[in-house]
Scaffold this motif. Sequence first.
Motif, PDB file in Angstrom:
ATOM      1  N   ARG A 100     -10.514  67.953  -2.518  1.00 39.85           N
ATOM      2  CA  ARG A 100     -11.441  68.908  -3.142  1.00 39.85           C
ATOM      3  C   ARG A 100     -12.856  68.324  -3.074  1.00 39.85           C
ATOM      4  O   ARG A 100     -13.078  67.179  -3.463  1.00 39.85           O
ATOM      5  CB  ARG A 100     -11.041  69.184  -4.586  1.00 39.85           C
ATOM      6  N   PHE A 101     -13.778  69.121  -2.597  1.00 43.21           N
ATOM      7  CA  PHE A 101     -15.140  68.677  -2.299  1.00 43.21           C
ATOM      8  C   PHE A 101     -16.075  69.065  -3.437  1.00 43.21           C
ATOM      9  O   PHE A 101     -16.108  70.215  -3.872  1.00 43.21           O
ATOM     10  CB  PHE A 101     -15.602  69.335  -0.994  1.00 43.21           C
ATOM     11  N   HIS A 102     -16.862  68.085  -3.916  1.00 44.65           N
ATOM     12  CA  HIS A 102     -17.816  68.334  -5.000  1.00 44.65           C
ATOM     13  C   HIS A 102     -19.161  67.711  -4.648  1.00 44.65           C
ATOM     14  O   HIS A 102     -19.215  66.554  -4.215  1.00 44.65           O
ATOM     15  CB  HIS A 102     -17.325  67.729  -6.319  1.00 44.65           C
ATOM     16  N   ILE A 103     -20.218  68.462  -4.841  1.00 45.45           N
ATOM     17  CA  ILE A 103     -21.573  67.946  -4.630  1.00 45.45           C
ATOM     18  C   ILE A 103     -22.102  67.426  -5.955  1.00 45.45           C
ATOM     19  O   ILE A 103     -21.952  68.076  -7.000  1.00 45.45           O
ATOM     20  CB  ILE A 103     -22.495  69.043  -4.080  1.00 45.45           C
ATOM     21  N   VAL A 104     -22.714  66.235  -5.928  1.00 46.93           N
ATOM     22  CA  VAL A 104     -23.209  65.630  -7.169  1.00 46.93           C
ATOM     23  C   VAL A 104     -24.656  65.179  -7.000  1.00 46.93           C
ATOM     24  O   VAL A 104     -25.156  65.012  -5.887  1.00 46.93           O
ATOM     25  CB  VAL A 104     -22.342  64.420  -7.585  1.00 46.93           C
ATOM     26  N   SER A 105     -25.302  64.977  -8.120  1.00 49.04           N
ATOM     27  CA  SER A 105     -26.670  64.466  -8.139  1.00 49.04           C
ATOM     28  C   SER A 105     -26.661  62.951  -8.035  1.00 49.04           C
ATOM     29  O   SER A 105     -25.609  62.308  -8.078  1.00 49.04           O
ATOM     30  CB  SER A 105     -27.359  64.888  -9.435  1.00 49.04           C
ATOM     31  N   GLN A 106     -27.843  62.384  -7.927  1.00 50.32           N
ATOM     32  CA  GLN A 106     -27.968  60.932  -7.971  1.00 50.32           C
ATOM     33  C   GLN A 106     -27.540  60.415  -9.346  1.00 50.32           C
ATOM     34  O   GLN A 106     -27.634  61.138 -10.345  1.00 50.32           O
ATOM     35  CB  GLN A 106     -29.417  60.506  -7.729  1.00 50.32           C
TER      36      GLN A 106
ATOM     37  N   GLN B 260     -30.948  78.509  -3.085  1.00 50.32           N
ATOM     38  CA  GLN B 260     -31.173  77.267  -3.822  1.00 50.32           C
ATOM     39  C   GLN B 260     -30.490  77.317  -5.189  1.00 50.32           C
ATOM     40  O   GLN B 260     -30.035  76.296  -5.707  1.00 50.32           O
ATOM     41  CB  GLN B 260     -32.681  77.022  -3.999  1.00 50.32           C
ATOM     42  N   GLN B 261     -30.396  78.512  -5.754  1.00 49.25           N
ATOM     43  CA  GLN B 261     -29.711  78.669  -7.037  1.00 49.25           C
ATOM     44  C   GLN B 261     -28.236  78.283  -6.922  1.00 49.25           C
ATOM     45  O   GLN B 261     -27.661  77.647  -7.816  1.00 49.25           O
ATOM     46  CB  GLN B 261     -29.837  80.118  -7.536  1.00 49.25           C
ATOM     47  N   GLU B 262     -27.618  78.657  -5.776  1.00 41.57           N
ATOM     48  CA  GLU B 262     -26.229  78.302  -5.562  1.00 41.57           C
ATOM     49  C   GLU B 262     -26.078  76.786  -5.427  1.00 41.57           C
ATOM     50  O   GLU B 262     -25.114  76.189  -5.924  1.00 41.57           O
ATOM     51  CB  GLU B 262     -25.691  78.994  -4.305  1.00 41.57           C
ATOM     52  N   VAL B 263     -27.052  76.147  -4.760  1.00 41.93           N
ATOM     53  CA  VAL B 263     -27.029  74.689  -4.637  1.00 41.93           C
ATOM     54  C   VAL B 263     -27.057  74.042  -6.016  1.00 41.93           C
ATOM     55  O   VAL B 263     -26.255  73.146  -6.326  1.00 41.93           O
ATOM     56  CB  VAL B 263     -28.212  74.195  -3.786  1.00 41.93           C
ATOM     57  N   GLN B 264     -27.991  74.476  -6.849  1.00 43.77           N
ATOM     58  CA  GLN B 264     -28.114  73.887  -8.182  1.00 43.77           C
ATOM     59  C   GLN B 264     -26.862  74.103  -9.012  1.00 43.77           C
ATOM     60  O   GLN B 264     -26.436  73.219  -9.761  1.00 43.77           O
ATOM     61  CB  GLN B 264     -29.338  74.465  -8.905  1.00 43.77           C
ATOM     62  N   SER B 265     -26.254  75.280  -8.853  1.00 43.66           N
ATOM     63  CA  SER B 265     -25.024  75.558  -9.591  1.00 43.66           C
ATOM     64  C   SER B 265     -23.909  74.608  -9.159  1.00 43.66           C
ATOM     65  O   SER B 265     -23.178  74.062  -9.999  1.00 43.66           O
ATOM     66  CB  SER B 265     -24.607  77.012  -9.357  1.00 43.66           C
ATOM     67  N   GLN B 266     -23.794  74.391  -7.848  1.00 36.32           N
ATOM     68  CA  GLN B 266     -22.754  73.505  -7.334  1.00 36.32           C
ATOM     69  C   GLN B 266     -22.997  72.058  -7.753  1.00 36.32           C
ATOM     70  O   GLN B 266     -22.063  71.324  -8.085  1.00 36.32           O
ATOM     71  CB  GLN B 266     -22.718  73.600  -5.807  1.00 36.32           C
ATOM     72  N   ILE B 267     -24.255  71.627  -7.729  1.00 37.46           N
ATOM     73  CA  ILE B 267     -24.581  70.256  -8.148  1.00 37.46           C
ATOM     74  C   ILE B 267     -24.256  70.059  -9.624  1.00 37.46           C
ATOM     75  O   ILE B 267     -23.660  69.044 -10.017  1.00 37.46           O
ATOM     76  CB  ILE B 267     -26.067  69.936  -7.879  1.00 37.46           C
ATOM     77  N   SER B 268     -24.631  71.018 -10.448  1.00 40.86           N
ATOM     78  CA  SER B 268     -24.369  70.913 -11.885  1.00 40.86           C
ATOM     79  C   SER B 268     -22.869  70.854 -12.160  1.00 40.86           C
ATOM     80  O   SER B 268     -22.401  70.045 -12.975  1.00 40.86           O
ATOM     81  CB  SER B 268     -24.984  72.110 -12.628  1.00 40.86           C
ATOM     82  N   GLU B 269     -22.114  71.681 -11.453  1.00 37.98           N
ATOM     83  CA  GLU B 269     -20.666  71.713 -11.653  1.00 37.98           C
ATOM     84  C   GLU B 269     -20.014  70.411 -11.201  1.00 37.98           C
ATOM     85  O   GLU B 269     -19.179  69.831 -11.908  1.00 37.98           O
ATOM     86  CB  GLU B 269     -20.084  72.885 -10.863  1.00 37.98           C
TER      87      GLU B 269
ATOM     88  N   SER C 216     -17.140  63.973 -16.568  1.00 37.40           N
ATOM     89  CA  SER C 216     -15.978  64.179 -17.433  1.00 37.40           C
ATOM     90  C   SER C 216     -14.802  63.297 -17.034  1.00 37.40           C
ATOM     91  O   SER C 216     -13.992  62.896 -17.873  1.00 37.40           O
ATOM     92  CB  SER C 216     -15.555  65.648 -17.413  1.00 37.40           C
ATOM     93  N   LEU C 217     -14.728  62.969 -15.738  1.00 31.00           N
ATOM     94  CA  LEU C 217     -13.657  62.103 -15.251  1.00 31.00           C
ATOM     95  C   LEU C 217     -13.996  60.617 -15.379  1.00 31.00           C
ATOM     96  O   LEU C 217     -13.149  59.759 -15.155  1.00 31.00           O
ATOM     97  CB  LEU C 217     -13.345  62.430 -13.787  1.00 31.00           C
ATOM     98  N   GLY C 218     -15.281  60.329 -15.703  1.00 35.43           N
ATOM     99  CA  GLY C 218     -15.638  58.951 -16.026  1.00 35.43           C
ATOM    100  C   GLY C 218     -16.319  58.160 -14.945  1.00 35.43           C
ATOM    101  O   GLY C 218     -16.084  56.956 -14.817  1.00 35.43           O
ATOM    102  N   HIS C 219     -17.207  58.829 -14.143  1.00 34.88           N
ATOM    103  CA  HIS C 219     -17.954  58.044 -13.154  1.00 34.88           C
ATOM    104  C   HIS C 219     -19.382  58.539 -13.045  1.00 34.88           C
ATOM    105  O   HIS C 219     -19.812  59.460 -13.766  1.00 34.88           O
ATOM    106  CB  HIS C 219     -17.268  58.042 -11.794  1.00 34.88           C
ATOM    107  N   TYR C 220     -20.132  57.906 -12.124  1.00 33.57           N
ATOM    108  CA  TYR C 220     -21.574  58.086 -12.091  1.00 33.57           C
ATOM    109  C   TYR C 220     -22.156  58.013 -10.677  1.00 33.57           C
ATOM    110  O   TYR C 220     -23.319  58.306 -10.459  1.00 33.57           O
ATOM    111  CB  TYR C 220     -22.247  56.993 -12.945  1.00 33.57           C
ATOM    112  N   LEU C 221     -21.357  57.592  -9.665  1.00 38.54           N
ATOM    113  CA  LEU C 221     -21.865  57.377  -8.311  1.00 38.54           C
ATOM    114  C   LEU C 221     -21.455  58.502  -7.365  1.00 38.54           C
ATOM    115  O   LEU C 221     -20.522  59.262  -7.646  1.00 38.54           O
ATOM    116  CB  LEU C 221     -21.316  56.066  -7.738  1.00 38.54           C
ATOM    117  N   GLY C 222     -22.129  58.568  -6.211  1.00 38.42           N
ATOM    118  CA  GLY C 222     -21.671  59.366  -5.098  1.00 38.42           C
ATOM    119  C   GLY C 222     -20.712  58.557  -4.245  1.00 38.42           C
ATOM    120  O   GLY C 222     -20.428  57.385  -4.531  1.00 38.42           O
ATOM    121  N   ALA C 223     -20.180  59.178  -3.192  1.00 37.18           N
ATOM    122  CA  ALA C 223     -19.226  58.527  -2.281  1.00 37.18           C
ATOM    123  C   ALA C 223     -17.992  58.038  -3.022  1.00 37.18           C
ATOM    124  O   ALA C 223     -17.423  57.000  -2.696  1.00 37.18           O
ATOM    125  CB  ALA C 223     -19.885  57.374  -1.517  1.00 37.18           C
TER     126      ALA C 223
END
Length: 433
Positions: free
Chosen positions: A71-77, A160-169, A176-183
């Motif tokens: 399952r693919f998730h986009i995250v912020s820094q 861009q709104q869809e991008v922000q929604s995906q990043i926030s999600e 919630s799962l207990g991490h903070y990094l990408g990759a």
Amino acid sequence: MSLRRRLMPFVSKIITSSSRLKFQRKIKQFTRQTMKSVAEVDFFYQMDDPYSHLLAQHLVKLEQRYNVEVRFHIVSQPDDAAAPEREALSAYALRDAQDIASYHELSFPKATEIPDQNTVNTALRAIIGQDRIGPGLIEIGDMFWNGESERLKNMPLVSQQEVQSQISEGTALRESLGHYLGAMLHFDGEWFWGVDRLPYLEDILVEQGLLYAGAKRIGEFQKRPDFASSPAKRRVKVEVFPSLRSPYAYLAFQEILDLPNRYPVDIVWRPVMPMVMRGLPVPPTKGRYIMADVKREADRIGIEFGHISDPVGEPVMRGYSLYPYAKNNGVGGEFLFAFCKMAWSEGRDMGQDASLQEAIERVGLNWNEALEYLDNKDWQAEIEDNRLQLFESGLWGVPSFRLVGPRGKELYSAWGRDRIWLLEHHIQEALCK
């Protein structure tokens, strides 16, 4: 000794217990099989993180070779507390990803800088507009790291709104799962960072019978190279930046101390103050992940770890006050290793005289002579100078390494015990030129 210090070794031993972790895995596996659920691996992708681009290249293989759903998730820094010295981290990550790519049979564009935020946004709009787990993800990543913003703009783009929604999600799920990094990969409550930790995930998937019949594993842990076959033509120097509070530095000592047995190298120890004692916070989430990650690394390489008495604060300072004495007697690195071993695997309170005396005597030194150094402040200038030297190489964390040639030129630098194998490759190259 405070009650907290008394209880810490026993609590840490339970938390890092390998048998406890294996039991938790069995429970997760049993529950999934009973519910006839699909094994799900969550991938957290950060667009401007070089390690995310490397790991993304393995995702198709992961679904092809294992009975899992990615399952693919986009995250912020990560926030500033989880990623101190952000600019140095970004520059180093780019260089490091390029250095390690070929060893993992991956590729990384010859980018010289992180693309700007507009290019980040455009690339994300393109990724969300197509199949996330597939060749398109890699193609867009290559264009992004090559700075090909015009090509990206010609692809199907979402808003861009869809991008922000995906990043926030995605970021909220990661938190919630207990991490903070990408990759990051997440499976059954455990975290696996980048291509360096993918083999740990594969170990679990193989053990649980999720590798398809006839399929091969994707990767293996990087190993120290064999001795160079060509005779050395020179000596080189390896500067090592550890701290007494870093469990990763503790894991590195044994391999670094072994380097002179393998090559004509001179080891120069440059200990620095722990990050938290330099005013750089370590959030609880980061601390928990580090302990879990260090434990599995320690088990893999055969080093005892988990019976812990955190030496932060006075124990570190008392230990550093004795370091000049050990250094002057040619056993500076050995003393730092003994101190860390007692703190990180034996649960010894290293602020106590009895513990410090044992550390000194383990490396063959005299406690009565050491008392002349104990608790003085003469060490502080050297430790601070080491920190400045570390920053000059674009590094900030520990353990870090600098390979220096005969004329004082830096030939290679790296952060993390994970790069000792690559340090050795560069040592061999330098010696045989």
